[in-house]
Design a protein around this motif. Structure first.
Motif, short mmCIF file in Angstrom:
data_model
loop_
_atom_site.label_atom_id
_atom_site.label_comp_id
_atom_site.label_asym_id
_atom_site.label_seq_id
_atom_site.Cartn_x
_atom_site.Cartn_y
_atom_site.Cartn_z
N GLN A 27 0.83 -1.21 0.00
CA GLN A 27 0.00 0.00 0.00
C GLN A 27 0.86 1.25 0.00
OE1 GLN A 27 -3.73 0.00 0.20
NE2 GLN A 27 -3.09 1.92 -0.72
N GLN A 28 1.93 1.25 0.80
CA GLN A 28 2.83 2.40 0.86
C GLN A 28 3.48 2.65 -0.49
OE1 GLN A 28 6.29 1.82 3.28
NE2 GLN A 28 6.87 3.98 3.26
N ALA A 29 3.95 1.59 -1.13
CA ALA A 29 4.64 1.75 -2.41
C ALA A 29 3.69 2.27 -3.49
CB ALA A 29 5.25 0.42 -2.85
N LEU A 30 2.45 1.78 -3.49
CA LEU A 30 1.50 2.20 -4.52
C LEU A 30 0.99 3.62 -4.30
CD1 LEU A 30 -0.58 -1.08 -5.01
CD2 LEU A 30 1.17 -0.13 -6.54
N SER A 35 8.53 7.95 -7.96
CA SER A 35 9.64 7.85 -8.91
C SER A 35 9.41 6.68 -9.86
CB SER A 35 10.95 7.65 -8.14
OG SER A 35 12.02 7.38 -9.02
N HIS A 36 10.09 6.75 -11.01
CA HIS A 36 10.07 5.62 -11.94
C HIS A 36 10.93 4.47 -11.44
CE1 HIS A 36 13.82 7.69 -12.90
NE2 HIS A 36 14.25 6.52 -13.33
N ALA A 37 11.75 4.74 -10.39
CA ALA A 37 12.64 3.71 -9.83
C ALA A 37 12.49 3.69 -8.32
CB ALA A 37 14.09 3.98 -10.22
N PHE A 177 11.41 0.76 -12.74
CA PHE A 177 12.35 -0.14 -12.07
C PHE A 177 11.92 -0.38 -10.63
CE2 PHE A 177 15.02 1.46 -15.46
CZ PHE A 177 15.86 0.40 -15.77
N VAL A 178 12.17 -1.61 -10.16
CA VAL A 178 12.13 -1.91 -8.72
C VAL A 178 13.44 -2.59 -8.38
CG1 VAL A 178 10.89 -2.94 -6.81
CG2 VAL A 178 9.66 -2.41 -8.91
N LEU A 179 14.24 -1.94 -7.54
CA LEU A 179 15.46 -2.54 -7.02
C LEU A 179 15.20 -2.96 -5.59
CD1 LEU A 179 16.34 -0.33 -9.26
CD2 LEU A 179 18.62 -0.58 -8.27
N ALA A 180 15.65 -4.12 -5.20
CA ALA A 180 15.47 -4.61 -3.83
C ALA A 180 16.83 -4.96 -3.26
CB ALA A 180 14.55 -5.82 -3.80
N SER A 181 17.09 -4.49 -2.05
CA SER A 181 18.43 -4.69 -1.48
C SER A 181 18.38 -4.82 0.03
CB SER A 181 19.34 -3.51 -1.86
OG SER A 181 20.60 -3.64 -1.24
N CYS A 195 16.99 6.54 -7.22
CA CYS A 195 15.84 5.75 -6.78
C CYS A 195 15.15 6.40 -5.59
CB CYS A 195 16.29 4.35 -6.37
SG CYS A 195 17.13 3.40 -7.65
N GLN A 196 13.86 6.16 -5.47
CA GLN A 196 13.11 6.56 -4.29
C GLN A 196 13.15 5.40 -3.29
OE1 GLN A 196 8.99 7.52 -4.95
NE2 GLN A 196 8.50 7.54 -2.77
N PRO A 197 13.74 5.61 -2.11
CA PRO A 197 13.83 4.51 -1.15
C PRO A 197 12.51 4.24 -0.44
CG PRO A 197 14.78 6.50 -0.21
CD PRO A 197 14.39 6.83 -1.63
#
Length: 347
Positions: A27-30, A35-37, A177-181, A195-197
């Motif tokens: 929900q938070q991400a949506l 950002s596009h990333a 993009f979705v980067l996961a780390s 990227c938007q964290p």
């Protein structure tokens, strides 16, 4: 999926999310992702990759009515993504993770890793990034969006990361993009700045225990504590034969010098287990409760233990070469013998 695709909480209640605690971060991400990333960052073993796929599904879904809704799970796009055949979706994974995560045994160059005698790489290499660069230059096949998931983002080697930079900064068309780390500090600052964290946390203990119980894990509380509250890691341990009883007996067996207690464990995991044991013993020595083992599973030691400090340093050094030990058997015998010495009661 639930008929009410806008109610993410309902999806979690109905068991339609792969991990129920992902409802809030999804929900938070949506709702807050601008950002596009996006960079999903937080501890490993809590569903970073699962959340990245849920975001990709939402962005590619052809039936959702609003940007803050999840994917419907029923449209053609959702079915294509679930079958790993969506033409507008790419995933950047190390070769070693492709098959475990359901993306086939082929590497990014299309060669069959099973036919190769080399060990699958744990890095994301330049060849894989070049495929993404080619993907970024073509129009979306279904006209909705194009999504690239990078996991784990810290696996990008320096050459690959630099090759990705320009596309990450200036994506063409509908590319997201979705980067996961789990280790964002290891990423290039230029990657992070583009990227938007979004922060992920450990799930609530009750939710994690309930989920592990549903997965058939016996004594889930023990393995959840052993893995630092990471339920996916606890499930993996259980599937690989590390039972709660095995974990609870480990301190006693190391105190007796039984190196065979760790014979069947991968070297990195065996070293990590001993590091967690040292961590708990040191916490007790300083008057704090243990983190990974129950208090009654640990030996009683004097308050000051110089040998524990020495064992901890040795384990830290061994961890740097854990993936490629010269002789795994001798290494385990040496580390366990040192642990036995460190846990020997004072006379």
């Amino acid at each position: 999926m639930s008929e009410d695709t806008g109610d993410i909480a309902a999806l979690a209640r109905d068991g339609q999310l792969p991990l129920p605690w992902l409802a809030a971060p999804l929900q938070q991400a949506l709702t807050q992702g601008r950002s596009h990333a996006l960079l999903l960052q937080g501890p490993a073993g809590v569903g970073q990759f699962d959340l990245a796929l849920l975001l990709a599904q939402a962005w590619l879904c052809e039936s959702r009515a609003a940007p803050d809704q999840p994917g419907c799970g029923r449209c053609a796009s959702c079915h294509l993504l679930r079958s790993r055949s969506h033409p507008d979706f790419q995933v950047l994974l190390p070769e070693a993770l492709r098959e475990p995560l359901g993306f086939g045994a082929q590497d990014a160059e299309g060669s069959d890793t099973k036919a190769s005698k080399t060990k699958p790489s744990r890095e994301i290499k330049i060849e894989a990034v070049r495929q993404v660069l080619s993907f970024s230059q073509v129009s979306a096949a279904r006209g909705k969006a194009k999504v690239v998931v990078v996991y784990p983002a810290e696996a990008l080697n320096t050459v690959a990361a630099n090759a990705l930079l320009k596309t990450l900064e200036e994506p063409q068309g509908l590319l997201r993009f979705v980067l996961a780390s789990a280790a964002p500090q290891q990423l290039l600052p230029t990657i992070r700045s583009r990227c938007q964290p979004l922060q992920m946390a450990l799930p609530a203990r009750d939710a994690a225990v309930t989920w592990l119980t549903g997965q058939g894990v016996a004594s889930p509380e023990v393995l959840l504590d052993a893995t630092g509250g990471r339920p996916q890691e606890a499930l993996l341990w259980s599937e690989e034969g590390i039972a709660a009883k095995t974990w609870l007996e480990l301190p006693r067996r190391i105190a007796k010098g039984e190196a065979q207690a760790l014979t069947d464990w991968p070297v990195p995991r065996a070293i990590a287990a001993m590091q967690r044991l040292v961590h708990d013993l040191m916490r007790i020595a300083h008057g704090a409760p243990p983190s990974f083992f129950p208090r009654d599973a640990l030996p009683k030691l004097p308050a000051v233990r110089t040998a524990l400090d020495h064992w901890a340093r040795t384990l830290q050094q061994a961890a740097r070469h854990a993936e490629h030990p010269l002789n795994a058997g001798l290494l385990m015998e040496s580390l366990v013998a040192q642990g036995q010495q460190a846990m020997r009661p004072a006379r």
